[in-house]
Design a protein around this motif. Structure first.
Motif, short mmCIF file in Angstrom:
data_model
loop_
_atom_site.label_atom_id
_atom_site.label_comp_id
_atom_site.label_asym_id
_atom_site.label_seq_id
_atom_site.Cartn_x
_atom_site.Cartn_y
_atom_site.Cartn_z
N LYS A 2 -7.64 39.83 -16.89
CA LYS A 2 -6.45 39.99 -16.71
C LYS A 2 -5.56 39.14 -16.81
CE LYS A 2 -2.43 40.65 -12.99
NZ LYS A 2 -1.84 41.03 -11.87
N ILE A 3 -4.43 39.68 -18.65
CA ILE A 3 -3.80 38.83 -19.86
C ILE A 3 -2.93 38.49 -18.67
CG2 ILE A 3 -2.71 38.87 -21.79
CD1 ILE A 3 -5.82 39.21 -21.97
N SER A 4 -2.71 37.08 -18.68
CA SER A 4 -1.33 37.02 -17.76
C SER A 4 0.50 37.08 -18.80
CB SER A 4 -0.74 35.63 -17.42
OG SER A 4 -1.25 34.39 -18.58
N ARG A 81 -6.55 32.94 -26.93
CA ARG A 81 -7.35 31.87 -26.42
C ARG A 81 -6.64 30.95 -26.85
NH1 ARG A 81 -11.00 34.15 -30.18
NH2 ARG A 81 -12.85 35.79 -29.20
N VAL A 82 -5.46 30.45 -27.24
CA VAL A 82 -4.79 29.75 -27.34
C VAL A 82 -3.81 29.82 -25.92
CG1 VAL A 82 -2.18 28.63 -27.81
CG2 VAL A 82 -4.73 28.92 -29.82
N LEU A 83 -3.69 30.40 -25.52
CA LEU A 83 -2.27 30.67 -24.12
C LEU A 83 -3.48 31.19 -23.22
CD1 LEU A 83 0.40 33.10 -25.89
CD2 LEU A 83 0.13 29.89 -25.27
N GLU A 84 -4.22 31.55 -23.08
CA GLU A 84 -5.59 31.92 -21.86
C GLU A 84 -6.73 31.16 -21.55
OE1 GLU A 84 -3.80 34.29 -19.43
OE2 GLU A 84 -2.26 35.34 -20.80
N PRO A 86 -10.88 30.83 -23.53
CA PRO A 86 -11.79 31.48 -23.39
C PRO A 86 -11.71 33.11 -22.54
CG PRO A 86 -12.66 29.79 -22.29
CD PRO A 86 -10.97 29.37 -22.44
N ILE A 87 -11.85 34.19 -23.71
CA ILE A 87 -11.93 35.45 -22.88
C ILE A 87 -13.54 36.00 -22.14
CG2 ILE A 87 -12.20 37.36 -24.08
CD1 ILE A 87 -10.44 36.53 -26.37
N MET A 88 -13.15 35.72 -21.58
CA MET A 88 -14.30 36.42 -20.38
C MET A 88 -13.90 37.34 -19.61
SD MET A 88 -15.50 32.74 -18.82
CE MET A 88 -16.91 31.69 -19.10
N ILE A 89 -14.44 38.01 -18.86
CA ILE A 89 -14.24 39.27 -18.26
C ILE A 89 -14.56 38.69 -16.06
CG2 ILE A 89 -15.00 41.50 -17.27
CD1 ILE A 89 -13.16 41.72 -20.18
N VAL A 90 -15.82 38.62 -16.28
CA VAL A 90 -16.46 38.15 -15.45
C VAL A 90 -16.92 36.30 -15.09
CG1 VAL A 90 -18.01 38.59 -13.40
CG2 VAL A 90 -17.12 39.64 -14.59
N GLU A 91 -16.24 35.67 -14.29
CA GLU A 91 -16.66 33.97 -14.48
C GLU A 91 -18.22 34.27 -13.77
OE1 GLU A 91 -14.11 30.97 -13.89
OE2 GLU A 91 -12.22 32.57 -15.01
N GLY A 92 -18.71 33.56 -14.38
CA GLY A 92 -20.07 32.71 -12.76
C GLY A 92 -21.07 34.02 -12.52
N ILE A 93 -21.64 34.50 -14.03
CA ILE A 93 -22.41 35.55 -13.88
C ILE A 93 -23.53 34.91 -13.88
CG2 ILE A 93 -20.95 36.99 -15.13
CD1 ILE A 93 -22.56 36.93 -17.68
N GLU A 94 -24.12 33.22 -13.52
CA GLU A 94 -25.37 32.60 -13.84
C GLU A 94 -26.12 33.75 -12.58
OE1 GLU A 94 -22.48 30.16 -13.60
OE2 GLU A 94 -22.38 31.34 -15.76
N VAL A 111 -14.19 43.28 -25.81
CA VAL A 111 -12.84 42.85 -25.16
C VAL A 111 -13.01 42.03 -26.35
CG1 VAL A 111 -11.70 41.63 -24.60
CG2 VAL A 111 -12.81 43.33 -23.10
N LYS A 112 -13.36 40.89 -26.73
CA LYS A 112 -13.56 39.94 -27.89
C LYS A 112 -13.69 40.18 -28.96
CE LYS A 112 -16.33 35.66 -25.82
NZ LYS A 112 -17.24 35.17 -26.10
N ASP A 113 -14.27 41.72 -29.85
CA ASP A 113 -14.14 42.53 -30.89
C ASP A 113 -13.21 43.45 -30.94
OD1 ASP A 113 -15.87 43.61 -32.75
OD2 ASP A 113 -15.18 45.58 -32.05
N VAL A 114 -12.30 43.79 -29.90
CA VAL A 114 -10.74 44.71 -30.15
C VAL A 114 -10.62 43.35 -30.26
CG1 VAL A 114 -9.24 46.00 -29.42
CG2 VAL A 114 -11.44 46.35 -28.80
#
Length: 138
Positions: A2-4, A81-84, A86-94, A111-114
């Motif tokens: 979610k972009i704040s 990236r500066v304000l939010e 790293p770009i990650m959709i889901v954290e802790g996917i391991e 998402v990163k590509d766009v």
């Protein structure tokens, strides 16, 4: 992901500065007034953008902010990236099953590509119209 408001308003600052690229510095007060935003909040966002080398501040009676690089050289991904972070959709996917890990990685990469392939110049040229829009008549 979610972009704040940090990312959203940061892009607002950057788009406003891109529109004025090559001209006089733009005061945050003008950007805040034009977009009905808090000048104080925009000042908080300008600091990390300046520290990252995306914008520069100009002091004086005709001071304000300017882009450090051309609008073609700054991507939406740079700003987010500066304000939010790293770009990650889901954290802790391991700990997830491999099929779901692959899905989350594919979505994150899309998402990163766009974000990385959309420059400030693209944003000021594109007024929200899909590039390959189809018109449907009923």
């Amino acid at each position: 992901m979610k972009i704040s408001t940090k990312g959203r308003y940061g892009l607002t600052i950057m788009i406003a500065l891109a529109k004025k690229y090559g001209g006089r510095p733009t005061p945050l007060k003008a950007i805040a007034k034009e977009n009905n935003l808090s000048e104080h909040y925009l000042e908080q966002l300008a600091s990390p953008l300046r520290n990252a080398g995306l914008i520069q501040s100009v002091r004086g009676a005709y001071g304000g902010y300017k882009l450090q690089k051309s609008p073609q050289e700054i991507s939406a991904g740079d700003v987010i990236r500066v304000l939010e972070g790293p770009i990650m959709i889901v954290e802790g996917i391991e700990n997830e099953e491999p099929a779901k890990q692959a899905l989350w990685r594919r979505i994150t990469e899309a998402v990163k590509d766009v974000l990385d392939n959309t420059t400030l110049d693209d944003l000021i040229q594109d007024h929200g119209e899909p590039k390959d829009a189809y018109m449907f008549y009923i």
